[in-house]
Structure formats: C-alpha cells, structure tokens
Design a protein around this motif. Structure first.
Motif, PDB file in Angstrom:
ATOM      1  N   THR A 198      20.121 -13.101 -35.053  1.00 12.60           N
ATOM      2  CA  THR A 198      19.869 -13.631 -33.708  1.00 12.60           C
ATOM      3  C   THR A 198      21.069 -14.453 -33.261  1.00 12.60           C
ATOM      4  N   SER A 199      21.183 -14.659 -31.959  1.00 15.66           N
ATOM      5  CA  SER A 199      22.306 -15.431 -31.438  1.00 15.66           C
ATOM      6  C   SER A 199      21.809 -16.514 -30.491  1.00 15.66           C
ATOM      7  N   LEU A 200      22.655 -17.536 -30.255  1.00 14.17           N
ATOM      8  CA  LEU A 200      22.338 -18.669 -29.399  1.00 14.17           C
ATOM      9  C   LEU A 200      23.469 -18.884 -28.400  1.00 14.17           C
ATOM     10  N   ASN A 201      23.147 -19.479 -27.274  1.00 11.41           N
ATOM     11  CA  ASN A 201      24.181 -19.868 -26.322  1.00 11.41           C
ATOM     12  C   ASN A 201      24.844 -21.145 -26.832  1.00 11.41           C
ATOM     13  N   ARG A 202      25.954 -20.972 -27.532  1.00 11.23           N
ATOM     14  CA  ARG A 202      26.634 -22.122 -28.127  1.00 11.23           C
ATOM     15  C   ARG A 202      27.311 -22.981 -27.055  1.00 11.23           C
ATOM     16  N   SER A 203      27.959 -22.323 -26.091  1.00 12.31           N
ATOM     17  CA  SER A 203      28.647 -23.023 -25.008  1.00 12.31           C
ATOM     18  C   SER A 203      28.379 -22.294 -23.700  1.00 12.31           C
ATOM     19  N   VAL A 204      28.393 -23.037 -22.605  1.00 12.27           N
ATOM     20  CA  VAL A 204      28.113 -22.460 -21.291  1.00 12.27           C
ATOM     21  C   VAL A 204      29.085 -23.050 -20.280  1.00 12.27           C
ATOM     22  N   GLY A 205      29.401 -22.262 -19.250  1.00  7.04           N
ATOM     23  CA  GLY A 205      30.340 -22.750 -18.250  1.00  7.04           C
ATOM     24  C   GLY A 205      30.164 -22.060 -16.917  1.00  7.04           C
ATOM     25  N   THR A 206      30.691 -22.696 -15.875  1.00  8.01           N
ATOM     26  CA  THR A 206      30.613 -22.127 -14.535  1.00  8.01           C
ATOM     27  C   THR A 206      31.900 -22.403 -13.772  1.00  8.01           C
ATOM     28  N   ARG A 207      32.233 -21.495 -12.880  1.00  2.00           N
ATOM     29  CA  ARG A 207      33.329 -21.690 -11.927  1.00  2.00           C
ATOM     30  C   ARG A 207      32.717 -21.746 -10.546  1.00  2.00           C
ATOM     31  N   MET A 208      32.892 -22.884  -9.872  1.00  2.00           N
ATOM     32  CA  MET A 208      32.417 -23.070  -8.513  1.00  2.00           C
ATOM     33  C   MET A 208      33.625 -23.410  -7.645  1.00  2.00           C
ATOM     34  N   GLY A 209      34.038 -22.462  -6.808  1.00  2.00           N
ATOM     35  CA  GLY A 209      35.263 -22.670  -6.042  1.00  2.00           C
ATOM     36  C   GLY A 209      36.436 -22.809  -6.987  1.00  2.00           C
ATOM     37  N   ASN A 210      37.185 -23.899  -6.869  1.00  3.48           N
ATOM     38  CA  ASN A 210      38.324 -24.145  -7.759  1.00  3.48           C
ATOM     39  C   ASN A 210      37.970 -25.001  -8.959  1.00  3.48           C
ATOM     40  N   ASN A 211      36.699 -25.296  -9.148  1.00  5.00           N
ATOM     41  CA  ASN A 211      36.258 -26.153 -10.248  1.00  5.00           C
ATOM     42  C   ASN A 211      35.779 -25.317 -11.424  1.00  5.00           C
ATOM     43  N   ARG A 212      36.188 -25.740 -12.616  1.00  2.00           N
ATOM     44  CA  ARG A 212      35.749 -25.111 -13.862  1.00  2.00           C
ATOM     45  C   ARG A 212      34.988 -26.158 -14.673  1.00  2.00           C
ATOM     46  N   ILE A 213      33.726 -25.893 -14.920  1.00  2.00           N
ATOM     47  CA  ILE A 213      32.862 -26.838 -15.639  1.00  2.00           C
ATOM     48  C   ILE A 213      32.357 -26.149 -16.889  1.00  2.00           C
ATOM     49  N   ALA A 214      32.497 -26.804 -18.035  1.00  2.00           N
ATOM     50  CA  ALA A 214      32.042 -26.220 -19.297  1.00  2.00           C
ATOM     51  C   ALA A 214      31.315 -27.272 -20.119  1.00  2.00           C
ATOM     52  N   LEU A 215      30.239 -26.877 -20.765  1.00  2.00           N
ATOM     53  CA  LEU A 215      29.571 -27.705 -21.754  1.00  2.00           C
ATOM     54  C   LEU A 215      29.811 -27.035 -23.100  1.00  2.00           C
ATOM     55  N   CYS A 216      30.752 -27.585 -23.832  1.00  2.00           N
ATOM     56  CA  CYS A 216      31.183 -26.987 -25.095  1.00  2.00           C
ATOM     57  C   CYS A 216      30.294 -27.446 -26.235  1.00  2.00           C
ATOM     58  N   ASP A 217      29.763 -26.501 -26.964  1.00  2.00           N
ATOM     59  CA  ASP A 217      29.000 -26.766 -28.177  1.00  2.00           C
ATOM     60  C   ASP A 217      27.813 -27.695 -27.912  1.00  2.00           C
ATOM     61  N   GLY A 218      27.396 -27.749 -26.644  1.00  2.97           N
ATOM     62  CA  GLY A 218      26.262 -28.581 -26.269  1.00  2.97           C
ATOM     63  C   GLY A 218      26.538 -30.065 -26.281  1.00  2.97           C
TER      64      GLY A 218
ATOM     65  N   ARG B 275      30.186 -31.537 -25.506  1.00  2.53           N
ATOM     66  CA  ARG B 275      31.391 -31.986 -24.785  1.00  2.53           C
ATOM     67  C   ARG B 275      31.405 -31.391 -23.389  1.00  2.53           C
ATOM     68  N   LEU B 276      31.432 -32.250 -22.377  1.00  3.15           N
ATOM     69  CA  LEU B 276      31.520 -31.814 -20.986  1.00  3.15           C
ATOM     70  C   LEU B 276      32.981 -31.806 -20.564  1.00  3.15           C
ATOM     71  N   LEU B 277      33.455 -30.632 -20.142  1.00  2.00           N
ATOM     72  CA  LEU B 277      34.831 -30.477 -19.670  1.00  2.00           C
ATOM     73  C   LEU B 277      34.802 -30.120 -18.190  1.00  2.00           C
ATOM     74  N   VAL B 278      35.585 -30.826 -17.393  1.00  2.96           N
ATOM     75  CA  VAL B 278      35.738 -30.531 -15.981  1.00  2.96           C
ATOM     76  C   VAL B 278      37.208 -30.266 -15.712  1.00  2.96           C
ATOM     77  N   ASN B 279      37.509 -29.032 -15.336  1.00  3.12           N
ATOM     78  CA  ASN B 279      38.888 -28.610 -15.086  1.00  3.12           C
ATOM     79  C   ASN B 279      39.785 -28.922 -16.273  1.00  3.12           C
ATOM     80  N   GLY B 280      39.239 -28.700 -17.480  1.00  2.32           N
ATOM     81  CA  GLY B 280      40.009 -28.840 -18.710  1.00  2.32           C
ATOM     82  C   GLY B 280      40.025 -30.219 -19.312  1.00  2.32           C
ATOM     83  N   SER B 281      39.473 -31.223 -18.622  1.00  5.09           N
ATOM     84  CA  SER B 281      39.495 -32.601 -19.120  1.00  5.09           C
ATOM     85  C   SER B 281      38.089 -33.037 -19.532  1.00  5.09           C
ATOM     86  N   ALA B 282      38.028 -33.818 -20.604  1.00  2.00           N
ATOM     87  CA  ALA B 282      36.746 -34.334 -21.067  1.00  2.00           C
ATOM     88  C   ALA B 282      36.215 -35.380 -20.094  1.00  2.00           C
TER      89      ALA B 282
END
Length: 580
Positions: A348-368, A370-377
């Motif tokens: 089985t597999s799990l969503n380890r990390s999730v992210g979205t691109r909204m306009g010019n913004n890149r938002i990622a929640l790494c490993d549940g 770490r929140l990254l916004v445009n590459g910065s914590a």
C-alpha cells in the motif's frame, strides 16, 4: 423567508469588508494574520449550491425538491425538530431564480429582479408564497411594495395550513414544486396527504431567463438561521426541467438572506426520477468534523491511498512516486508524492508529501511536517494565515493547512502521524462544476462521470478499470519526474507500481475483524467499506472518519473479491455479517 441578492448584501457588509481588508493589510505587513475556524461553513448568506442549466438547453421551467434521510446498515439517521431562535418547527423552504432584467415597478427603466418561491412554517401554521424582488430600484419602492434593506418586494400568499414539523420522521414526506410552464407562477407543497398551492401573479416573467436555481431549508425569515441538532443529516434532492437530459452544473453560492447551521458534505449531479438533478448531503457537524472545502466541485486522495475524482469515481491507487492529481487551466495544479506504507503493509502507499501551484505561488507540505512557500520554509501556528502574491492565502486551522486563490479554488492538506509514518489527506474544492480538470482526479466528460482521462486528452478509460490500465497506462501517464515536481525539496521516495492489487479482502483476518468493528459502528455507507477497512487496518481507527456520512461513490476499482464479513460475534461489537 426574506432573502437578499448577493450584490446587495455586499453593500450591507461594507464596514465588515473594510475591517477585513485592514486586517489582511496588517497581516501582509507582519507576515501572518489571525484567521478563524473554517471547518464548518454554514449554508445561506452567500454559501450554497446553485444548479446551473447546461449550455444549449432551454431555460428552467420546473423544479421539484424533496429530502432523503440516509440509512447506514440497519439504522436510519434520526434527528429532532428544527428551530428558528426559540421557536420550534419554524423554518422555510426556499427556491430562487437568478437575477434578470425587467421593467422597474411604476417605471419604464430596467431593474435587476428575481423571484423567490417558498413554504414558511412558523411553528403554528404553514403557508406557501411567491415573492417578487427588485434590487435597489433607482426611484425607491412604489406603493404596494415593501422595503427591505434598500430592496423592494411584493408577495402572493397561499392559504394557511397546519404546521408541518421538520424532523427525520417527516422530512421525506415533503415535496415542493415550482412550475412556470403555465400562465401563472405556481408553487405546490405536499406532505403526501395534504397538498396546497399558490399562484403568483407573474409580476416579473422569469421563464425566458431562469438559468440558475437554488433550493434548501433556511430560517423562517428576516435574516434568521434555522437551528438543527448536532448529528442532523439528510440529502436535499432537486430535479429540473429544461428539455435537455444533461446533468446540471453547480455554482457554490447562495442568494438567501437566511441561513441554517448545516454544512455541505457532498454533491452529486445525477438523474433523479429520470430527469437531471442535483443531490446535496448536508449535516450539522459535530466537533472535529469538516465541511466540504466548497459545495460544488470536490475531490480527494486519502488514506492508503484512495482517490475520489470530481465525477465521483473512487479507486485505490497504490503506486509510489510523484503524480499530478489535478490541473485546471494553466494557473492551478495539485501534486502528490506517494511513498510505500510501513511494514507489514508494503503493497500500500501513502501521500507522503503534497503540493499545489496557484498562480505564481508554489506551496508544499513536505513529509507532513515542513511547510514550504516558493521554496522557503514557513512556520504557521494554528489560527494564523499568510497572504501571498496574486491574492493567494495559506492558513492553518489545528493541524490542517488550507490554500485558497482569488478564484475561490481550495486545496486542503491534513497531515496525520501513525507510529513511525506520516501521511496526508488531501481535498480539492472548485467553486463551480463542471470545469475541465485533468489528472488522477480528473473527469474528462461530466455527463459520463465513470470515465478517467489520459494526459493526451484523447484516451479515456471506463471504470471499473483494469489493473494494467490503471497503473501502466492511466497512472504512468500522470507520473512526473521528482526533480521537476512541486515536491522536489521533499524527502525522496521510490517510483514503482505494485506487483498486484491489494484490497481489504487481502487483509489478515484478525486485522480485518478489528477494522470491521470500527467501520460498521459509524455512519459509513457500505460502498465505502473496502476503503474504510483497509485504512483502519493500516492507519488506525481514526482513519474511518474520512468516510463518515459520505455519499456512495462510483466504484472504479478493478474487479476483486468483497471483503469477508467479520467473524467476531455481535457481543464483541460487530455483526455476524455486514449489511449488503
């Protein structure tokens, strides 16, 4: 039964809007701002689900609305009477047209108008009505019209009838019908025994312009709120006549000035009684429960891992690597990085990390974690929000992160830690449906919701889908390079496909029996048992909450055996056999 057009309410709340603007400005200057809990958005006063006739069809000529109380296993949902304020059994059913142009009363000038059809119950008597509204007429209200917050209305009333209490024992008897196909605007209410009607004088002719229709239960009138007990849950079903049999669209808005303390959980466009319709599940949420991100367009990927498309297809997806979940246009995308679950569940597999691109913004929640916004914590405490460029906002409520863009598209991440592993449940909300959506959650043809679509835009797969097509054609088509994904800075995972399917029937009996005790004892539809059992076995009892009160999906999984029923006796908390 007093309602307001949305544009008028915006003016009425100008002071509040100005205050919010100041707070957002302060938040932009200080980096973060305080936000409020948005887990339970109440219905009415701008929040709702409005049916939209499909392009090319005739205007709406008839609407029929009724209620269905869900049954889970052997148990039907039970709830008591509704109240408005302290008045028991006080509420209103309301059906609305959209705004359209018509001559202003007493003038040749054109005004924006709309029509409200309803049944109002004050706890003692009930009465049908037709209300004709004028939005802010330039000369004010003429004689015979009533002023309400700068707008004007006149109404035609039906005969007074006995009170019609609204509860789980009576709701399914009630039906409201609006019929514009005759010379008058006719509204009919019936409880299966008593029937009453009112004919409006057609002060404004909505027939050529009725493109959108809203129906729900609200407070009795004058901006009030209908109050239901916690746990109240029912489906609002509305059927439309507009010649075409295509499913209606949906717009996440409401024109009612009244509200209820219910929230939207699910939406399904379907054919009801052979005609196009909209089915909405609403509920008075308990503490910890969450409403849909928006009422109309919703999809998710949860647990280990179960995908629900915008068309309502549910399928298991146990591949690992980086995938496109949803793309809308060129400025909105959602991706996941799926990792193998911990032993003893490597298939089985799990969503380890999730992210979205909204306009010019890149938002990622790494490993549940770490929140990254445009590459910065970035660190967000619960209750804080962060405004980003282009009108995008990221906020946190408890452990849940929500990203929203100016188009009111919503992406919600909820990380959960179980033992040594972290996984993310992901929900996406779109304010209107249908819109073209590509990816694992995409629906290439809203009138054929059981289809999945390939990246090439031409190839489709009808569900239930085969194992080979699911992983090696459709799935691999939406696989992306980890170095070029939104999640490139997150922990790496292998990119693989499972050697064979893994469903609840494959669980060891002891794990499956324990999971049955959880999945059978909640408000979970039998169509979700397979997913619930697998999630509870792998991730613990808390994973079952995802499926509570959800509408049955379209099964998209490859053919497989149903999970055997529990072997434990009823005295241990589960039935001898699950309900079918």
């Amino acid at each position: 039964m007093t309602s307001l057009p949305r544009k008028r309410r915006a003016k009425r709340r100008s002071t509040i809007t100005a205050l919010i603007a100041v707070l957002l400005l302060l938040g932009a200057q200080s980096g973060v701002a305080q936000t409020t809990d948005v887990s339970a958005r109440l219905i009415g006063r701008g929040v709702g689900a409005v049916a939209v006739r499909p392009p090319g069809s005739a205007p709406i000529s008839k609407v029929q609305a009724w209620f269905v109380v869900p049954v889970y296993g052997d148990n039907k949902v039970s709830f008591g009477s509704v109240k408005t304020g302290d008045v028991v059994d006080a509420y209103s059913f309301q059906a609305h047209t959209n705004l359209f142009s018509a001559p202003c009363p007493g003038s040749t000038a054109q005004c924006q108008v709309w029509v409200e059809f309803g049944f109002a119950n004050d706890g003692v008597n009930g009465r049908l009505y037709v209300k004709y509204w004028v939005v802010s007429p330039p000369g004010g209200c003429v004689q015979g019209w009533t002023v309400w917050d700068g707008n004007c209305y006149r109404k035609d009333l039906g005969p007074t009838i006995a009170s019609m209490p609204f509860s789980s024992t009576t709701a399914e008897r009630y039906r409201l019908t609006v019929d514009l196909s005759t010379a008058e605007d006719k509204v009919t209410f019936t409880n299966g025994t008593v029937s009453t009607e009112v004919k409006g004088a057609r002060t404004f002719d909505a027939r050529p312009a009725w493109d959108k229709a809203e129906f729900n239960v609200f407070g009795y009138g004058d901006g009030s709120t209908a109050l239901f007990d916690t746990g109240t849950e029912f489906d609002v079903r509305t059927e439309y006549s507009y010649v075409s049999l295509e499913r209606p669209g949906c717009d996440s808005t409401s024109s009612s000035g009244e509200a209820s303390n219910l929230s939207f959980l699910d939406r399904k466009a379907a054919r009801l009684q052979g005609k196009p319709g909209l089915q909405l599940r609403v509920k008075r949420l308990a503490s910890g429960e969450r409403a849909a991100p928006v009422p109309c367009g919703a999809a998710w990927t949860v647990g280990d891992t179960h995908e629900l498309t915008f068309g309502g297809v549910s399928y298991d997806f146990q591949a690992t690597g980086d995938f496109v979940e949803a793309q809308v246009g060129t400025d909105f995308e959602v991706q996941t990085r799926k990792a193998p679950a911990a032993e003893p569940w490597p298939l089985t597999s799990l969503n380890r990390s999730v992210g979205t691109r909204m306009g010019n913004n890149r938002i990622a929640l790494c490993d549940g974690t770490r929140l990254l916004v445009n590459g910065s914590a970035v660190t967000l405490a619960p209750g804080e929000s962060l405004p980003l460029q282009g009108g995008v906002t990221i906020s946190r409520d408890g452990t849940t992160y929500t990203a929203t863009d100016p188009a009111k598209r919503v992406v919600r991440f909820r990380p959960t830690t179980v033992g040594s592993q972290v996984y993310n449940d992901l929900q996406i909300g779109l304010p209107t449906w249908p819109v073209p959506v590509r990816g694992l959650m995409g629906t290439p043809d809203p009138n054929t919701p059981e289809l999945l679509g390939d990246r090439d835009g031409r190839t489709t797969y009808r569900t239930p889908i085969s194992f080979e097509d699911l992983y090696y054609n459709f799935g691999d088509g939406w696989r992306i390079s980890p170095t070029g994904s939104l999640l490139a800075l997150c922990a790496a995972v292998p990119s693989t496909n499972p050697p064979n399917p893994y469903f609840a029937a494959d669980l060891p009996t002891t794990y499956r029996d324990a999971a049955w005790r959880t999945c059978l004892n909640g408000r979970i539809a039998k169509e979700w048992y397979d997913a619930c059992l697998l999630d509870v076995a792998v991730l613990g009892t808390g994973a079952a909450a995802t499926y509570v009160s959800r509408m049955p999906p379209i099964n998209g999984n490859p053919d497989h055996a149903e999970p055997p029923g529990p072997t434990c006796p009823p005295t241990h908390g589960c039935r001898a056999n699950p309900p079918r």
